[in-house]
Design a protein around this motif. Structure first.
Motif, PDB file in Angstrom:
ATOM      1  N   ARG A  22       0.874  -1.418  -0.044  1.00 22.10           N
ATOM      2  CA  ARG A  22      -0.016  -0.190   0.079  1.00 22.10           C
ATOM      3  C   ARG A  22       0.861   0.882   0.079  1.00 22.10           C
ATOM      4  NH1 ARG A  22      -5.526  -0.543   3.569  1.00 22.10           N
ATOM      5  NH2 ARG A  22      -5.883  -1.835   2.933  1.00 22.10           N
ATOM      6  N   GLY A  23       0.092   2.523  -0.584  1.00 21.24           N
ATOM      7  CA  GLY A  23       0.986   3.699  -0.897  1.00 21.24           C
ATOM      8  C   GLY A  23       0.296   4.660   0.053  1.00 21.24           C
ATOM      9  N   MET A  24       0.288   5.851   0.187  1.00 22.92           N
ATOM     10  CA  MET A  24       0.220   6.699   1.024  1.00 22.92           C
ATOM     11  C   MET A  24      -1.545   6.706   0.727  1.00 22.92           C
ATOM     12  SD  MET A  24       1.475  10.752  -0.035  1.00 22.92           S
ATOM     13  CE  MET A  24       2.889  10.618  -0.126  1.00 22.92           C
ATOM     14  N   LEU A  54       9.834  -3.989   8.307  1.00 24.65           N
ATOM     15  CA  LEU A  54       9.187  -3.194   8.002  1.00 24.65           C
ATOM     16  C   LEU A  54       7.842  -2.099   8.085  1.00 24.65           C
ATOM     17  CD1 LEU A  54       9.410  -1.183   4.545  1.00 24.65           C
ATOM     18  CD2 LEU A  54       8.264  -2.351   3.499  1.00 24.65           C
ATOM     19  N   ALA A  55       8.755  -0.259   8.375  1.00 23.87           N
ATOM     20  CA  ALA A  55       7.581   0.482   9.167  1.00 23.87           C
ATOM     21  C   ALA A  55       7.185   1.455   8.211  1.00 23.87           C
ATOM     22  CB  ALA A  55       7.809   0.492  10.609  1.00 23.87           C
ATOM     23  N   LYS A  56       6.331   1.608   8.381  1.00 24.66           N
ATOM     24  CA  LYS A  56       6.055   3.246   7.324  1.00 24.66           C
ATOM     25  C   LYS A  56       5.119   3.989   8.244  1.00 24.66           C
ATOM     26  CE  LYS A  56       5.937   1.525   2.646  1.00 24.66           C
ATOM     27  NZ  LYS A  56       5.170   1.112   1.376  1.00 24.66           N
ATOM     28  N   ILE A  57       5.223   5.062   7.738  1.00 22.88           N
ATOM     29  CA  ILE A  57       4.878   6.187   8.853  1.00 22.88           C
ATOM     30  C   ILE A  57       4.280   7.091   7.881  1.00 22.88           C
ATOM     31  CG2 ILE A  57       4.981   8.134  10.696  1.00 22.88           C
ATOM     32  CD1 ILE A  57       7.549   6.950  11.224  1.00 22.88           C
ATOM     33  N   LEU A  58       3.025   7.380   7.927  1.00 26.67           N
ATOM     34  CA  LEU A  58       2.459   8.633   6.993  1.00 26.67           C
ATOM     35  C   LEU A  58       2.063  10.112   8.023  1.00 26.67           C
ATOM     36  CD1 LEU A  58       0.154   8.590   4.844  1.00 26.67           C
ATOM     37  CD2 LEU A  58      -1.545   7.575   5.651  1.00 26.67           C
ATOM     38  N   TRP A  59       1.826  10.891   7.254  1.00 27.10           N
ATOM     39  CA  TRP A  59       1.536  11.964   7.862  1.00 27.10           C
ATOM     40  C   TRP A  59       1.421  13.500   7.240  1.00 27.10           C
ATOM     41  CZ3 TRP A  59       6.363  16.196   8.819  1.00 27.10           C
ATOM     42  CH2 TRP A  59       4.976  17.297   9.330  1.00 27.10           C
ATOM     43  N   HIS A  60       0.411  13.874   7.728  1.00 30.50           N
ATOM     44  CA  HIS A  60      -0.336  15.766   7.065  1.00 30.50           C
ATOM     45  C   HIS A  60       0.517  16.518   7.664  1.00 30.50           C
ATOM     46  CE1 HIS A  60      -2.118  18.385   4.775  1.00 30.50           C
ATOM     47  NE2 HIS A  60      -2.809  17.380   4.114  1.00 30.50           N
ATOM     48  N   ASP A  61       1.735  16.708   6.859  1.00 27.61           N
ATOM     49  CA  ASP A  61       2.027  18.328   7.955  1.00 27.61           C
ATOM     50  C   ASP A  61       1.046  19.297   7.559  1.00 27.61           C
ATOM     51  OD1 ASP A  61       2.660  19.005   5.628  1.00 27.61           O
ATOM     52  OD2 ASP A  61       4.718  19.165   5.261  1.00 27.61           O
ATOM     53  N   GLY A  62      -0.006  19.640   6.943  1.00 27.72           N
ATOM     54  CA  GLY A  62      -0.529  21.044   6.868  1.00 27.72           C
ATOM     55  C   GLY A  62      -0.657  21.267   5.862  1.00 27.72           C
ATOM     56  N   ILE A  63       0.517  20.858   4.902  1.00 29.02           N
ATOM     57  CA  ILE A  63       0.744  21.495   3.544  1.00 29.02           C
ATOM     58  C   ILE A  63       0.461  20.228   2.226  1.00 29.02           C
ATOM     59  CG2 ILE A  63       2.035  21.990   1.867  1.00 29.02           C
ATOM     60  CD1 ILE A  63       3.202  23.501   3.518  1.00 29.02           C
ATOM     61  N   GLY A  64       0.622  18.877   2.681  1.00 25.70           N
ATOM     62  CA  GLY A  64       0.417  17.436   1.705  1.00 25.70           C
ATOM     63  C   GLY A  64       1.053  16.587   2.755  1.00 25.70           C
ATOM     64  N   TYR A  68       7.480   7.934   5.102  1.00 28.95           N
ATOM     65  CA  TYR A  68       8.296   7.437   5.162  1.00 28.95           C
ATOM     66  C   TYR A  68       8.069   6.374   5.502  1.00 28.95           C
ATOM     67  CZ  TYR A  68       8.704  12.419   6.728  1.00 28.95           C
ATOM     68  OH  TYR A  68       8.238  13.764   5.799  1.00 28.95           O
ATOM     69  N   ALA A  69       9.704   5.510   4.768  1.00 33.79           N
ATOM     70  CA  ALA A  69       9.548   4.150   5.291  1.00 33.79           C
ATOM     71  C   ALA A  69      11.150   3.396   5.689  1.00 33.79           C
ATOM     72  CB  ALA A  69       9.730   3.418   3.590  1.00 33.79           C
ATOM     73  N   LYS A  70      10.975   2.852   6.857  1.00 34.69           N
ATOM     74  CA  LYS A  70      12.504   2.366   7.265  1.00 34.69           C
ATOM     75  C   LYS A  70      12.933   0.897   7.059  1.00 34.69           C
ATOM     76  CE  LYS A  70      16.332   2.918   9.706  1.00 34.69           C
ATOM     77  NZ  LYS A  70      17.161   3.893   9.662  1.00 34.69           N
ATOM     78  N   ARG A  71      13.449   0.429   6.437  1.00 36.97           N
ATOM     79  CA  ARG A  71      13.249  -1.219   6.550  1.00 36.97           C
ATOM     80  C   ARG A  71      14.722  -1.774   7.836  1.00 36.97           C
ATOM     81  NH1 ARG A  71      11.358  -5.195   3.303  1.00 36.97           N
ATOM     82  NH2 ARG A  71      10.542  -3.128   1.196  1.00 36.97           N
ATOM     83  N   LEU A  72      14.302  -2.805   7.939  1.00 38.55           N
ATOM     84  CA  LEU A  72      15.705  -2.571   8.917  1.00 38.55           C
ATOM     85  C   LEU A  72      16.689  -3.598   8.541  1.00 38.55           C
ATOM     86  CD1 LEU A  72      14.088  -3.197  12.850  1.00 38.55           C
ATOM     87  CD2 LEU A  72      15.270  -1.347  11.800  1.00 38.55           C
ATOM     88  N   ASP A  73      17.843  -3.882   8.407  1.00 35.67           N
ATOM     89  CA  ASP A  73      18.924  -4.882   7.589  1.00 35.67           C
ATOM     90  C   ASP A  73      18.991  -5.902   9.002  1.00 35.67           C
ATOM     91  OD1 ASP A  73      19.271  -3.175   5.636  1.00 35.67           O
ATOM     92  OD2 ASP A  73      21.052  -2.567   6.953  1.00 35.67           O
ATOM     93  N   ARG A  74      18.386  -6.020  10.532  1.00 32.51           N
ATOM     94  CA  ARG A  74      18.813  -6.888  11.369  1.00 32.51           C
ATOM     95  C   ARG A  74      17.956  -6.645  12.557  1.00 32.51           C
ATOM     96  NH1 ARG A  74      24.470  -6.138  13.385  1.00 32.51           N
ATOM     97  NH2 ARG A  74      24.018  -4.613  11.914  1.00 32.51           N
ATOM     98  N   GLY A  75      17.004  -7.691  12.677  1.00 35.82           N
ATOM     99  CA  GLY A  75      15.686  -7.513  13.338  1.00 35.82           C
ATOM    100  C   GLY A  75      14.912  -6.816  13.491  1.00 35.82           C
ATOM    101  N   LYS A  76      13.904  -6.870  14.125  1.00 39.87           N
ATOM    102  CA  LYS A  76      12.679  -6.498  14.098  1.00 39.87           C
ATOM    103  C   LYS A  76      12.025  -4.938  14.730  1.00 39.87           C
ATOM    104  CE  LYS A  76      11.148 -11.387  12.738  1.00 39.87           C
ATOM    105  NZ  LYS A  76      10.703 -11.515  11.412  1.00 39.87           N
ATOM    106  N   PHE A  77      10.894  -4.393  14.583  1.00 39.60           N
ATOM    107  CA  PHE A  77      10.324  -3.472  14.927  1.00 39.60           C
ATOM    108  C   PHE A  77       9.764  -4.140  15.982  1.00 39.60           C
ATOM    109  CE2 PHE A  77      10.962  -1.153  11.019  1.00 39.60           C
ATOM    110  CZ  PHE A  77      11.708  -0.310  11.458  1.00 39.60           C
ATOM    111  N   ILE A  78       9.556  -3.806  17.333  1.00 42.28           N
ATOM    112  CA  ILE A  78       8.671  -4.105  17.930  1.00 42.28           C
ATOM    113  C   ILE A  78       7.727  -3.359  18.501  1.00 42.28           C
ATOM    114  CG2 ILE A  78       8.439  -4.156  21.175  1.00 42.28           C
ATOM    115  CD1 ILE A  78      11.154  -5.330  20.051  1.00 42.28           C
ATOM    116  N   TRP A  79       6.689  -4.414  18.534  1.00 46.01           N
ATOM    117  CA  TRP A  79       5.149  -4.120  18.244  1.00 46.01           C
ATOM    118  C   TRP A  79       4.125  -4.204  19.129  1.00 46.01           C
ATOM    119  CZ3 TRP A  79       5.448  -0.901  14.293  1.00 46.01           C
ATOM    120  CH2 TRP A  79       4.663  -0.245  14.237  1.00 46.01           C
ATOM    121  N   PRO A  80       2.869  -3.467  19.695  1.00 48.68           N
ATOM    122  CA  PRO A  80       1.811  -3.940  20.185  1.00 48.68           C
ATOM    123  C   PRO A  80       1.271  -5.543  20.131  1.00 48.68           C
ATOM    124  CG  PRO A  80       1.481  -1.985  19.579  1.00 48.68           C
ATOM    125  CD  PRO A  80       2.271  -2.706  18.793  1.00 48.68           C
TER     126      PRO A  80
END
Length: 89
Positions: A22-24, A54-64, A68-80
């Motif tokens: 999924r994209g924006m 892989l984690a993606k962050i969606l943000w509206h800054d008031g203009i648009g 943002y995307a971040k992929r880890l080379d090693r390990g995983k993101f801790i999640w609830p």
């Protein structure tokens, strides 16, 4: 230039896993339909893929809308551990 979120900005973590193809616009639709939030309110929405590297962050800054995307080379993101919805931090 990329602005920084305001100090009062809320961060929402989408629980479970998200289809990272999924994209924006797809993630903004997910925020509206599944999380019942407004993606244009200025909050940060964080999504994680099935593998957890892989984690993606969606943000509206008031203009648009920004994605943002971040992929880890090693390990995983801790999640609830909650199974559905969103967790605010």
């Amino acid at each position: 230039m990329i602005p920084l979120p305001a100090a009062g900005c809320r961060v929402w973590i989408a629980t479970g896993h998200t289809d990272m193809r999924r994209g924006m616009h797809g993630l903004a639709l997910q925020v509206q339909e599944q999380l019942k939030r407004d993606p244009h309110a200025g909050d940060l929405y964080i999504f994680r893929g099935r593998r957890g590297d892989l984690a993606k962050i969606l943000w509206h800054d008031g203009i648009g809308l920004s994605l943002y995307a971040k992929r880890l080379d090693r390990g995983k993101f801790i999640w609830p551990a909650a199974s559905a919805g969103a967790v605010s931090i």
